[in-house]
Design a protein around this motif. Structure first.
Motif, PDB file in Angstrom:
ATOM      1  N   ARG A  32       1.523  -1.531  -0.204  1.00  0.00           N
ATOM      2  CA  ARG A  32       0.154   0.163  -0.496  1.00  0.00           C
ATOM      3  C   ARG A  32       0.720   1.325  -0.146  1.00  0.00           C
ATOM      4  NH1 ARG A  32      -5.067   0.096   1.046  1.00  0.00           N
ATOM      5  NH2 ARG A  32      -5.292  -1.774   2.044  1.00  0.00           N
ATOM      6  N   LEU A  33       0.739   2.035  -0.835  1.00  0.00           N
ATOM      7  CA  LEU A  33       1.316   3.449  -0.606  1.00  0.00           C
ATOM      8  C   LEU A  33       1.185   4.104  -0.597  1.00  0.00           C
ATOM      9  CD1 LEU A  33       1.967   3.833  -4.733  1.00  0.00           C
ATOM     10  CD2 LEU A  33       3.792   3.247  -2.914  1.00  0.00           C
ATOM     11  N   GLU A  34       1.961   5.063   1.119  1.00  0.00           N
ATOM     12  CA  GLU A  34       0.463   6.577   1.652  1.00  0.00           C
ATOM     13  C   GLU A  34       0.293   7.216   0.521  1.00  0.00           C
ATOM     14  OE1 GLU A  34       0.394   6.065   4.446  1.00  0.00           O
ATOM     15  OE2 GLU A  34       1.429   4.232   4.692  1.00  0.00           O
ATOM     16  N   PRO A  35      -0.053   8.394   1.363  1.00  0.00           N
ATOM     17  CA  PRO A  35      -1.185   9.579   0.618  1.00  0.00           C
ATOM     18  C   PRO A  35       0.753  10.024   0.448  1.00  0.00           C
ATOM     19  CG  PRO A  35      -2.172   8.741   2.414  1.00  0.00           C
ATOM     20  CD  PRO A  35      -1.699   8.050   2.056  1.00  0.00           C
ATOM     21  N   GLY A  36       0.465  10.849  -0.782  1.00  0.00           N
ATOM     22  CA  GLY A  36       1.565  11.724  -1.805  1.00  0.00           C
ATOM     23  C   GLY A  36       1.899  11.298  -2.403  1.00  0.00           C
ATOM     24  N   ARG A  37       3.429  12.235  -2.711  1.00  0.00           N
ATOM     25  CA  ARG A  37       3.835  11.652  -4.190  1.00  0.00           C
ATOM     26  C   ARG A  37       4.802  10.483  -3.296  1.00  0.00           C
ATOM     27  NH1 ARG A  37       8.664  13.508  -6.297  1.00  0.00           N
ATOM     28  NH2 ARG A  37       7.939  13.532  -8.999  1.00  0.00           N
ATOM     29  N   THR A  38       4.902   9.395  -4.312  1.00  0.00           N
ATOM     30  CA  THR A  38       6.336   8.423  -4.468  1.00  0.00           C
ATOM     31  C   THR A  38       6.259   8.200  -6.271  1.00  0.00           C
ATOM     32  OG1 THR A  38       4.576   7.345  -2.376  1.00  0.00           O
ATOM     33  CG2 THR A  38       6.101   5.819  -3.678  1.00  0.00           C
ATOM     34  N   ALA A  39       8.281   8.132  -5.463  1.00  0.00           N
ATOM     35  CA  ALA A  39       9.099   7.286  -6.728  1.00  0.00           C
ATOM     36  C   ALA A  39       9.357   6.369  -6.548  1.00  0.00           C
ATOM     37  CB  ALA A  39      10.487   8.488  -6.502  1.00  0.00           C
ATOM     38  N   LEU A  40       9.139   5.010  -6.797  1.00  0.00           N
ATOM     39  CA  LEU A  40       8.964   3.590  -6.644  1.00  0.00           C
ATOM     40  C   LEU A  40      10.491   3.660  -8.391  1.00  0.00           C
ATOM     41  CD1 LEU A  40       8.378   1.519  -5.333  1.00  0.00           C
ATOM     42  CD2 LEU A  40       6.879   0.692  -7.615  1.00  0.00           C
ATOM     43  N   ARG A  41      11.646   2.831  -7.600  1.00  0.00           N
ATOM     44  CA  ARG A  41      12.794   2.061  -8.506  1.00  0.00           C
ATOM     45  C   ARG A  41      12.426   0.365  -8.114  1.00  0.00           C
ATOM     46  NH1 ARG A  41      17.103   5.407  -6.406  1.00  0.00           N
ATOM     47  NH2 ARG A  41      18.340   4.333  -7.965  1.00  0.00           N
ATOM     48  N   THR A  42      12.510  -0.175  -9.923  1.00  0.00           N
ATOM     49  CA  THR A  42      12.174  -1.284  -9.496  1.00  0.00           C
ATOM     50  C   THR A  42      13.334  -2.061 -10.529  1.00  0.00           C
ATOM     51  OG1 THR A  42      10.622  -1.676 -11.019  1.00  0.00           O
ATOM     52  CG2 THR A  42       9.821  -1.344  -9.320  1.00  0.00           C
ATOM     53  N   LYS A  43      13.714  -3.223 -10.465  1.00  0.00           N
ATOM     54  CA  LYS A  43      14.742  -4.104 -11.221  1.00  0.00           C
ATOM     55  C   LYS A  43      14.482  -5.431 -10.960  1.00  0.00           C
ATOM     56  CE  LYS A  43      18.929  -3.060  -8.616  1.00  0.00           C
ATOM     57  NZ  LYS A  43      20.324  -2.857  -8.436  1.00  0.00           N
ATOM     58  N   ALA A  44      14.838  -6.240 -12.113  1.00  0.00           N
ATOM     59  CA  ALA A  44      14.480  -7.553 -11.535  1.00  0.00           C
ATOM     60  C   ALA A  44      15.903  -8.592 -11.508  1.00  0.00           C
ATOM     61  CB  ALA A  44      14.045  -8.267 -13.285  1.00  0.00           C
ATOM     62  N   ILE A  45      16.081  -9.021 -10.798  1.00  0.00           N
ATOM     63  CA  ILE A  45      17.725  -9.895 -10.487  1.00  0.00           C
ATOM     64  C   ILE A  45      17.280 -11.709 -10.893  1.00  0.00           C
ATOM     65  CG2 ILE A  45      18.048  -7.989  -9.162  1.00  0.00           C
ATOM     66  CD1 ILE A  45      16.556  -9.433  -6.382  1.00  0.00           C
ATOM     67  N   ARG A  46      18.280 -12.076 -11.489  1.00  0.00           N
ATOM     68  CA  ARG A  46      17.977 -13.557 -10.809  1.00  0.00           C
ATOM     69  C   ARG A  46      19.634 -13.929 -10.507  1.00  0.00           C
ATOM     70  NH1 ARG A  46      16.023 -18.057 -15.734  1.00  0.00           N
ATOM     71  NH2 ARG A  46      16.418 -19.236 -14.326  1.00  0.00           N
ATOM     72  N   ILE A  47      19.513 -14.619  -9.793  1.00  0.00           N
ATOM     73  CA  ILE A  47      21.274 -15.501  -9.303  1.00  0.00           C
ATOM     74  C   ILE A  47      22.021 -15.832 -10.413  1.00  0.00           C
ATOM     75  CG2 ILE A  47      22.742 -16.438  -7.896  1.00  0.00           C
ATOM     76  CD1 ILE A  47      20.847 -16.186  -5.770  1.00  0.00           C
ATOM     77  N   GLY A  48      23.053 -15.184 -10.349  1.00  0.00           N
ATOM     78  CA  GLY A  48      23.629 -16.116 -11.631  1.00  0.00           C
ATOM     79  C   GLY A  48      23.357 -15.152 -13.269  1.00  0.00           C
ATOM     80  N   TYR A  49      22.792 -13.810 -13.438  1.00  0.00           N
ATOM     81  CA  TYR A  49      22.597 -13.478 -14.659  1.00  0.00           C
ATOM     82  C   TYR A  49      22.886 -11.748 -14.544  1.00  0.00           C
ATOM     83  CZ  TYR A  49      19.644 -17.425 -15.818  1.00  0.00           C
ATOM     84  OH  TYR A  49      19.898 -18.531 -16.498  1.00  0.00           O
ATOM     85  N   MET A  56      11.804   3.260 -12.921  1.00  0.00           N
ATOM     86  CA  MET A  56      11.004   3.926 -12.380  1.00  0.00           C
ATOM     87  C   MET A  56       9.698   4.355 -12.951  1.00  0.00           C
ATOM     88  SD  MET A  56      12.624   7.668 -10.829  1.00  0.00           S
ATOM     89  CE  MET A  56      11.589   8.967 -11.057  1.00  0.00           C
ATOM     90  N   ALA A  57       8.797   4.552 -11.440  1.00  0.00           N
ATOM     91  CA  ALA A  57       7.664   5.615 -11.531  1.00  0.00           C
ATOM     92  C   ALA A  57       7.242   6.673 -10.754  1.00  0.00           C
ATOM     93  CB  ALA A  57       6.243   4.278 -11.455  1.00  0.00           C
ATOM     94  N   VAL A  58       6.246   7.977 -10.871  1.00  0.00           N
ATOM     95  CA  VAL A  58       6.128   8.390  -9.645  1.00  0.00           C
ATOM     96  C   VAL A  58       4.456   8.051  -9.872  1.00  0.00           C
ATOM     97  CG1 VAL A  58       5.863  10.124  -9.199  1.00  0.00           C
ATOM     98  CG2 VAL A  58       7.872  10.002 -10.194  1.00  0.00           C
ATOM     99  N   PHE A  59       4.024   7.728  -8.307  1.00  0.00           N
ATOM    100  CA  PHE A  59       2.639   7.732  -8.533  1.00  0.00           C
ATOM    101  C   PHE A  59       2.385   9.097  -6.803  1.00  0.00           C
ATOM    102  CE2 PHE A  59       4.409   3.710  -9.210  1.00  0.00           C
ATOM    103  CZ  PHE A  59       3.573   3.098 -10.199  1.00  0.00           C
ATOM    104  N   ASN A  60       1.609   9.900  -7.341  1.00  0.00           N
ATOM    105  CA  ASN A  60       0.715  10.710  -6.417  1.00  0.00           C
ATOM    106  C   ASN A  60      -0.625  10.324  -6.187  1.00  0.00           C
ATOM    107  OD1 ASN A  60       2.534  12.806  -6.538  1.00  0.00           O
ATOM    108  ND2 ASN A  60       1.710  12.723  -8.998  1.00  0.00           N
ATOM    109  N   VAL A  61      -0.817   9.426  -4.591  1.00  0.00           N
ATOM    110  CA  VAL A  61      -1.980   8.681  -4.067  1.00  0.00           C
ATOM    111  C   VAL A  61      -2.412  10.279  -3.139  1.00  0.00           C
ATOM    112  CG1 VAL A  61      -2.874   7.435  -2.782  1.00  0.00           C
ATOM    113  CG2 VAL A  61      -0.626   7.114  -3.480  1.00  0.00           C
TER     114      VAL A  61
END
Length: 62
Positions: A32-49, A56-61
Motif C-alpha cells: 500500500r502506498l501512503e498518501p502523497g508523492r512516491t517515486a518507485l524504482r524497480t529492477k529484476a534480479i536473478r542469481i547468476g544473471y 522508475m515511476a512516480v505515483f500521486n496518491v
C-alpha cells in the motif's frame, strides 16, 4: 501496488529512496502506498544473471 516480472525464476527488487546508494528490498507481495508523492524504482534480479535496467515511476496518491 502490485509488481510483476514475466521472467521465470526472477525476483523483483525495489526502492523508494533517491540517490546513488539506495537500500534495495525484495518484493514479496502487494504493498500500500501512503498518501502523497512516491517515486518507485524497480529492477529484476536473478542469481547468476545480469540485473535488468532500472525502471522508475512516480505515483500521486490522494
Amino acid at each position: 501496488m502490485q509488481l510483476y516480472c514475466a521472467t521465470q525464476g526472477a525476483s523483483i527488487a525495489y526502492t523508494m529512496e533517491a540517490g546513488d546508494n539506495p537500500r534495495w528490498r525484495l518484493y514479496t507481495g502487494p504493498m500500500r502506498l501512503e498518501p502523497g508523492r512516491t517515486a518507485l524504482r524497480t529492477k529484476a534480479i536473478r542469481i547468476g544473471y545480469k540485473e535488468s535496467p532500472e525502471a522508475m515511476a512516480v505515483f500521486n496518491v490522494e
